[in-house]
Design a protein around this motif. Structure first.
Motif, short mmCIF file in Angstrom:
data_model
loop_
_atom_site.label_atom_id
_atom_site.label_comp_id
_atom_site.label_asym_id
_atom_site.label_seq_id
_atom_site.Cartn_x
_atom_site.Cartn_y
_atom_site.Cartn_z
N ALA A 245 0.83 -1.21 0.00
CA ALA A 245 0.00 0.00 0.00
C ALA A 245 0.86 1.25 0.00
CB ALA A 245 -0.92 -0.01 1.22
N GLU A 246 1.97 1.19 0.73
CA GLU A 246 2.89 2.32 0.76
C GLU A 246 3.55 2.51 -0.60
OE1 GLU A 246 5.10 3.93 4.64
OE2 GLU A 246 5.91 2.04 3.86
N LYS A 247 3.85 1.38 -1.24
CA LYS A 247 4.52 1.41 -2.53
C LYS A 247 3.65 2.10 -3.60
CE LYS A 247 7.03 -1.74 -5.64
NZ LYS A 247 8.37 -1.24 -5.32
N ILE A 248 2.35 1.80 -3.56
CA ILE A 248 1.45 2.41 -4.55
C ILE A 248 0.84 3.73 -4.05
CG2 ILE A 248 0.89 0.23 -5.65
CD1 ILE A 248 -1.73 0.19 -4.07
N GLN A 249 1.27 4.17 -2.86
CA GLN A 249 0.86 5.45 -2.29
C GLN A 249 -0.65 5.56 -2.12
OE1 GLN A 249 2.68 8.79 -4.35
NE2 GLN A 249 4.56 7.63 -4.74
N ASP A 250 -1.26 4.45 -1.71
CA ASP A 250 -2.69 4.46 -1.41
C ASP A 250 -2.86 4.65 0.09
OD1 ASP A 250 -5.42 3.80 -0.88
OD2 ASP A 250 -5.50 2.71 -2.79
N MET A 251 -3.07 5.89 0.50
CA MET A 251 -3.07 6.23 1.92
C MET A 251 -4.27 5.65 2.66
SD MET A 251 -0.29 7.70 2.36
CE MET A 251 0.95 7.83 1.08
N LEU A 252 -5.38 5.49 1.98
CA LEU A 252 -6.55 4.93 2.64
C LEU A 252 -6.32 3.46 3.00
CD1 LEU A 252 -9.38 6.54 0.48
CD2 LEU A 252 -8.54 7.26 2.71
N LEU A 253 -5.75 2.70 2.05
CA LEU A 253 -5.41 1.31 2.35
C LEU A 253 -4.32 1.24 3.41
CD1 LEU A 253 -5.34 -0.51 -1.12
CD2 LEU A 253 -7.15 -0.51 0.60
N LEU A 254 -3.35 2.12 3.31
CA LEU A 254 -2.24 2.10 4.25
C LEU A 254 -2.75 2.29 5.67
CD1 LEU A 254 1.16 3.82 3.49
CD2 LEU A 254 0.32 3.57 5.82
N ALA A 255 -3.64 3.24 5.87
CA ALA A 255 -4.19 3.49 7.20
C ALA A 255 -4.97 2.28 7.71
CB ALA A 255 -5.07 4.73 7.17
N ARG A 256 -5.76 1.64 6.81
CA ARG A 256 -6.54 0.48 7.21
C ARG A 256 -5.63 -0.69 7.61
NH1 ARG A 256 -10.60 0.02 9.27
NH2 ARG A 256 -9.21 -1.05 10.67
N PHE A 257 -4.63 -0.97 6.77
CA PHE A 257 -3.74 -2.09 7.03
C PHE A 257 -2.91 -1.86 8.29
CE2 PHE A 257 -3.45 -3.00 2.17
CZ PHE A 257 -4.79 -3.36 2.16
N ALA A 258 -2.46 -0.61 8.49
CA ALA A 258 -1.62 -0.31 9.64
C ALA A 258 -2.39 -0.52 10.95
CB ALA A 258 -1.10 1.12 9.55
N GLN A 259 -3.66 -0.18 10.97
CA GLN A 259 -4.45 -0.39 12.18
C GLN A 259 -4.58 -1.88 12.50
OE1 GLN A 259 -8.21 1.71 12.09
NE2 GLN A 259 -7.27 3.56 11.25
N ASP A 260 -4.81 -2.69 11.47
CA ASP A 260 -4.91 -4.13 11.69
C ASP A 260 -3.57 -4.70 12.15
OD1 ASP A 260 -7.61 -4.32 11.05
OD2 ASP A 260 -7.20 -4.52 8.91
N LEU A 261 -2.48 -4.23 11.56
CA LEU A 261 -1.15 -4.70 11.97
C LEU A 261 -0.85 -4.33 13.41
CD1 LEU A 261 1.58 -5.97 11.36
CD2 LEU A 261 2.32 -3.76 10.40
N SER A 262 -1.24 -3.12 13.83
CA SER A 262 -0.97 -2.70 15.21
C SER A 262 -1.69 -3.59 16.21
CB SER A 262 -1.38 -1.23 15.40
OG SER A 262 -2.79 -1.10 15.37
N MET A 263 -2.89 -4.06 15.88
CA MET A 263 -3.63 -4.93 16.80
C MET A 263 -2.96 -6.31 16.91
SD MET A 263 -7.65 -4.01 16.22
CE MET A 263 -7.65 -4.23 14.46
N VAL A 264 -2.44 -6.81 15.78
CA VAL A 264 -1.73 -8.08 15.82
C VAL A 264 -0.46 -7.95 16.65
CG1 VAL A 264 -0.50 -9.79 14.43
CG2 VAL A 264 -2.71 -8.91 13.66
N CYS A 265 0.27 -6.85 16.45
CA CYS A 265 1.50 -6.63 17.22
C CYS A 265 1.19 -6.51 18.72
CB CYS A 265 2.21 -5.36 16.73
SG CYS A 265 2.95 -5.53 15.08
#
Length: 496
Positions: A245-265
């Motif tokens: 998501a960061e590579k394609i500069q899609d900030m909406l996806l990036l924010a969504r994925f980052a929130q899910d990753l933070s919960m797993v961490c």
């Protein structure tokens, strides 16, 4: 859709999905170099313009995106849009509105695009329209908002993806349908089927270097691994999805994925990973806000410049219809406005009146006091006309020292309005103190006035008033004469 979009425009989108932004921007500039609406006759303009609007948005060209979207929208038949091109255009406009955040209107447009696509009978177009609407529902379901029921949204999205999949012919859309459909299946509790479909989407995306569909597929696999109690594998997939998501500069996806990753961490007690994911989520949100602010600021500035240009053009157009010395309507302005005003007057059952005013002794005043003083006399007369006439009366400097008043106000009895107003003007000029303008000049201005009522046609009224004015001049000036005068007393004025 491939047959409806020029090859170069489709190439821009493929470059964006592959994170090749510099190449995409260069090609986008090439295809829009001549003009934003330069679309060949073999293509449907509305569809191409909407497609370019989406590409412009992905490139951060927000003013261009809004302009292209608006122009594409106006190309549609607003009453009954039909056909493949209309379905594609409506669907793409809905996607753009959804990206901007105008979600209610976006979903309405996407629903309409599906209806139009069904009627059009083209399977690939219907698949694309179904995919767009399904994506919108999918991300509503994952937004963790109290405003929607996730189960209902997942179920609705799943149904749309399932309908779209057998219809798809284009590889790009197939990858997107597979990845999105996998997330909807996972949300509906069909984990095994979701994983199978996500793996397939990931394999096809890697082969095509499609980072967008690939990021969605890895996101789904990460969530599935989390549900399976395999948080380390979930962290790996979500981290890769975030990188894509960061590579394609899609900030909406990036924010969504980052929130899910933070919960797993957080579940793994990976405080460093959790903090990093939250920072990336916050950064994406800030970037999105800044992106919108800057783009909308550019759009606002362009709009301000357009409004300013329109104001200048309007002022210039108005100046053409106005006398520069007196700031009254000029002859051209009268000729343009009179037909409508006369028609309105007659339609309301009122008598149209035209008052033709000529300044007595104006040549002598110019010769004695000078042309500058003569100009001031005309300006003073214009002021007196404004004072003595009604708000809606049209006052015009016809030519030289001749003025016209067209009476359209119903505040007085229209059967007597012309003579009443004319006498009021004559008396105001006769009683005016001209010494401040002309000093001790012997010859002071008065007016001779011809008044006419009759057919609601300017030429006829003017000709009749001109005849009456001639009689006023012949009878000694500083008086009014009425053509077709209604019953009542004559309106002579004493000679000076």
């Amino acid at each position: 859709m491939a047959g409806q979009i020029p090859e170069q425009d489709r190439r821009v989108r493929l470059l964006l999905e592959s994170a090749r932004f510099n190449e995409a921007a260069e090609l986008f500039d090439q295809v829009t170099a001549t003009a934003t609406n330069a679309v060949g006759e073999e293509w449907d303009r509305s569809t191409v313009l909407a497609h370019r609007a989406l590409n412009a948005w992905r490139l951060g060209r927000i003013p261009a995106a809004l302009e292209l979207a608006a122009e594409g929208w106006t190309e549609l038949d607003n009453e009954q849009p039909t056909g493949v091109a209309a379905a594609q255009t409506i669907g793409m406009l809905g996607s753009l509105l959804d990206t901007i955040g105008h979600r209610s209107s976006a979903l309405d447009l996407m629903t309409r695009s599906v209806e139009v696509a069904r009627d059009a009978g083209d399977p690939d177009t219907l698949a694309q329209c179904l995919q767009r609407k399904a994506h919108a529902l999918l991300f509503r379901a994952t937004a963790r908002s109290d405003e929607v029921d996730p189960e209902e949204q997942f179920a609705a999205a799943r149904e749309l993806y399932e309908e779209a999949l057998p219809l798809v012919r284009a590889d790009l859309i197939r990858r997107s349908v597979l990845a999105g459909g996998a997330r909807a299946l996972a949300g509906a509790g069909e984990t095994e089927k979701a994983e199978c479909r996500a793996q397939r989407a990931l394999r096809l995306s890697q082969e095509a270097a499609d980072w967008l569909s690939g990021s969605l597929a890895m996101w789904v696999l990460g969530l599935i691994r989390r549900e399976q109690g395999r948080p380390e594998d979930a962290r790996t997939f979500l981290s890769r999805a975030l990188d894509c998501a960061e590579k394609i500069q899609d900030m909406l996806l990036l924010a969504r994925f980052a929130q899910d990753l933070s919960m797993v961490c957080e579940e793994l007690d990976d405080l460093v990973g959790e903090a990093a994911a939250l920072r990336r989520s916050l950064s994406a949100s800030r970037t999105t806000v800044r992106f919108l602010q800057e783009g909308l600021g550019q759009a606002l500035e362009q709009r301000r410049a357009a409004v300013q240009a329109q104001q200048i053009a309007t002022a210039a157009q108005a100046a053409v219809l106005r006398d520069p010395l007196t700031n009254l309507t000029n002859r051209l302005g009268l000729e343009r406005r009179a037909p409508g005003l006369l028609e309105q007057t007659a339609a309301q059952g009122r008598v149209p009146w035209l008052v033709l005013i000529d300044v007595d002794w104006f040549k002598e005043i110019n010769d004695e006091a000078g042309h500058s003083a003569g100009d001031v006399v005309l300006q003073e007369l214009a002021h007196l006309l404004r004072r003595e006439c009604r708000t809606d009366d049209l006052i015009c400097r016809w030519a030289g020292d001749e003025f016209v008043v067209l009476l359209v106000d119903a505040s007085e009895d229209s059967k007597e309005a012309g003579p009443i107003v004319a006498e009021r003007i004559r008396a105001a000029v006769d009683d005016h103190d001209w010494r401040l303008v002309l000093g001790s000049t012997e010859q002071l201005p008065t007016t001779s006035i011809g008044v006419a009522a009759g057919p609601a046609e300017l030429d006829h009224l003017f000709a009749a008033a001109d005849v009456a004015l001639y009689r006023a001049k012949q009878a000694g000036r500083n008086r009014i004469e009425v053509d077709r005068q209604p019953p009542g007393p004559p309106w002579p004025a004493p000679n000076r």
